[in-house]
Scaffold this motif. Structure first.
Motif, short mmCIF file in Angstrom:
data_model
loop_
_atom_site.label_atom_id
_atom_site.label_comp_id
_atom_site.label_asym_id
_atom_site.label_seq_id
_atom_site.Cartn_x
_atom_site.Cartn_y
_atom_site.Cartn_z
N GLN A 43 17.23 13.17 26.48
CA GLN A 43 17.42 13.84 27.77
C GLN A 43 16.84 13.01 28.92
O GLN A 43 17.58 12.53 29.77
CB GLN A 43 16.79 15.24 27.72
CG GLN A 43 17.52 16.15 26.74
CD GLN A 43 16.83 17.48 26.52
OE1 GLN A 43 15.60 17.55 26.44
NE2 GLN A 43 17.61 18.54 26.41
N VAL A 44 15.55 12.81 28.95
CA VAL A 44 14.92 12.10 30.06
C VAL A 44 15.38 10.65 30.13
O VAL A 44 15.60 10.10 31.21
CB VAL A 44 13.38 12.19 29.97
CG1 VAL A 44 12.73 11.42 31.11
CG2 VAL A 44 12.94 13.65 29.99
N ASP A 45 15.56 10.02 28.97
CA ASP A 45 16.03 8.63 28.94
C ASP A 45 17.34 8.43 29.70
O ASP A 45 17.64 7.32 30.14
CB ASP A 45 16.22 8.15 27.50
CG ASP A 45 14.99 7.47 26.95
OD1 ASP A 45 14.02 7.29 27.71
OD2 ASP A 45 14.99 7.12 25.76
N LYS A 46 18.12 9.47 29.85
CA LYS A 46 19.39 9.37 30.57
C LYS A 46 19.21 8.91 32.01
O LYS A 46 20.10 8.32 32.60
CB LYS A 46 20.12 10.72 30.55
CG LYS A 46 20.56 11.17 29.19
CD LYS A 46 21.79 10.41 28.78
CE LYS A 46 22.42 11.02 27.55
NZ LYS A 46 23.77 10.53 27.35
N PHE A 47 18.04 9.17 32.58
CA PHE A 47 17.79 8.81 33.97
C PHE A 47 17.49 7.32 34.16
O PHE A 47 17.35 6.85 35.27
CB PHE A 47 16.67 9.66 34.56
CG PHE A 47 16.98 11.13 34.58
CD1 PHE A 47 18.14 11.60 35.16
CD2 PHE A 47 16.12 12.04 33.99
CE1 PHE A 47 18.45 12.95 35.18
CE2 PHE A 47 16.41 13.40 34.00
CZ PHE A 47 17.58 13.85 34.60
N GLN A 48 17.41 6.57 33.07
CA GLN A 48 17.19 5.13 33.17
C GLN A 48 18.32 4.44 33.92
O GLN A 48 18.14 3.35 34.46
CB GLN A 48 17.07 4.51 31.78
CG GLN A 48 15.82 4.88 31.06
CD GLN A 48 15.73 4.20 29.71
OE1 GLN A 48 16.31 3.13 29.50
NE2 GLN A 48 15.01 4.80 28.79
N SER A 49 19.48 5.06 33.95
CA SER A 49 20.63 4.45 34.63
C SER A 49 20.56 4.56 36.15
O SER A 49 21.42 4.02 36.84
CB SER A 49 21.93 5.08 34.12
OG SER A 49 21.96 6.46 34.46
N LEU A 50 19.56 5.25 36.67
CA LEU A 50 19.42 5.39 38.12
C LEU A 50 18.65 4.18 38.65
O LEU A 50 17.44 4.07 38.44
CB LEU A 50 18.69 6.70 38.46
CG LEU A 50 19.37 7.97 37.92
CD1 LEU A 50 18.52 9.19 38.24
CD2 LEU A 50 20.77 8.12 38.47
N PRO A 51 19.33 3.27 39.34
CA PRO A 51 18.77 1.94 39.63
C PRO A 51 17.59 1.90 40.58
O PRO A 51 16.79 0.96 40.53
CB PRO A 51 19.96 1.18 40.22
CG PRO A 51 20.85 2.23 40.79
CD PRO A 51 20.69 3.42 39.88
N VAL A 52 17.44 2.88 41.47
CA VAL A 52 16.34 2.83 42.44
C VAL A 52 15.42 4.05 42.34
O VAL A 52 14.67 4.35 43.27
CB VAL A 52 16.87 2.66 43.89
CG1 VAL A 52 17.58 1.32 44.05
CG2 VAL A 52 17.77 3.80 44.31
N LEU A 53 15.44 4.74 41.20
CA LEU A 53 14.61 5.93 41.01
C LEU A 53 13.13 5.55 41.04
O LEU A 53 12.66 4.79 40.20
CB LEU A 53 14.95 6.62 39.69
CG LEU A 53 14.26 7.97 39.46
CD1 LEU A 53 14.74 8.99 40.48
CD2 LEU A 53 14.51 8.46 38.05
N GLU A 54 12.41 6.09 42.02
CA GLU A 54 10.99 5.80 42.19
C GLU A 54 10.11 6.96 41.76
O GLU A 54 8.97 6.75 41.35
CB GLU A 54 10.69 5.48 43.66
CG GLU A 54 11.38 4.24 44.16
CD GLU A 54 11.21 4.05 45.67
OE1 GLU A 54 10.67 4.96 46.35
OE2 GLU A 54 11.63 3.00 46.17
N SER A 55 10.60 8.19 41.89
CA SER A 55 9.79 9.37 41.61
C SER A 55 10.59 10.36 40.77
O SER A 55 11.70 10.74 41.13
CB SER A 55 9.37 10.02 42.93
OG SER A 55 8.67 11.22 42.69
N LEU A 56 10.00 10.77 39.64
CA LEU A 56 10.64 11.71 38.73
C LEU A 56 9.66 12.82 38.40
O LEU A 56 8.56 12.57 37.90
CB LEU A 56 11.08 10.99 37.45
CG LEU A 56 11.75 11.82 36.37
CD1 LEU A 56 13.01 12.50 36.89
CD2 LEU A 56 12.08 10.95 35.16
N SER A 57 10.05 14.06 38.71
CA SER A 57 9.21 15.22 38.42
C SER A 57 9.83 16.00 37.27
O SER A 57 10.98 16.43 37.35
CB SER A 57 9.11 16.13 39.64
OG SER A 57 8.47 15.47 40.70
#
Length: 120
Positions: free
Chosen positions: A77-91
């Motif tokens: 689930q969370v690993d899916k957000f690895q594709s977001l190239p400029v993600l700086e903050s994840l809550s």
């Protein structure tokens, strides 16, 4: 299923907390309709079906709040957000994620992530 029939190209910040979102597919539709979002809050949504989707779009998304979204696994689930190239903050507060893999913080996983919240 509702879809947006227009785009909001200038929209930078969107808060959809407590909006009864029941599938990650709705978040994908937001990505299509709002391609330049920098901040998205979808706390208190049911996004546990994210494992069925390829996370795409959101090329400008820097901040993502998925607190209390029904996540129970980092790997699918969370690993899916690895594709977001400029993600700086994840809550990820108030999700039932029992463990975070040892390599989760490697630069190759989330290359520009500077803030991760996993309390609760």
């Amino acid at each position: 299923q509702p879809r947006f029939n227009m785009t909001f190209e200038n929209l930078k910040i969107l808060n959809l907390n407590n909006c009864a979102i029941k599938s990650f597919q709705t978040v994908q539709w937001v990505a299509e309709a709002m391609p330049n979002l920098e901040s998205l809050c979808v706390a208190n949504s049911e996004l546990s079906d994210i494992h069925k989707y390829h996370v795409s779009g959101f090329s400008s998304l820097r901040r993502l709040d998925c607190s209390n979204c029904g996540f129970t696994q980092w790997e699918s689930q969370v690993d899916k957000f690895q594709s977001l190239p400029v993600l700086e903050s994840l809550s990820l507060d108030d999700n039932s994620i029992p463990t975070v893999p040892r390599n989760a913080g490697e630069q190759s996983s989330f290359p520009v992530l500077t803030s991760l919240q996993i309390s609760g």
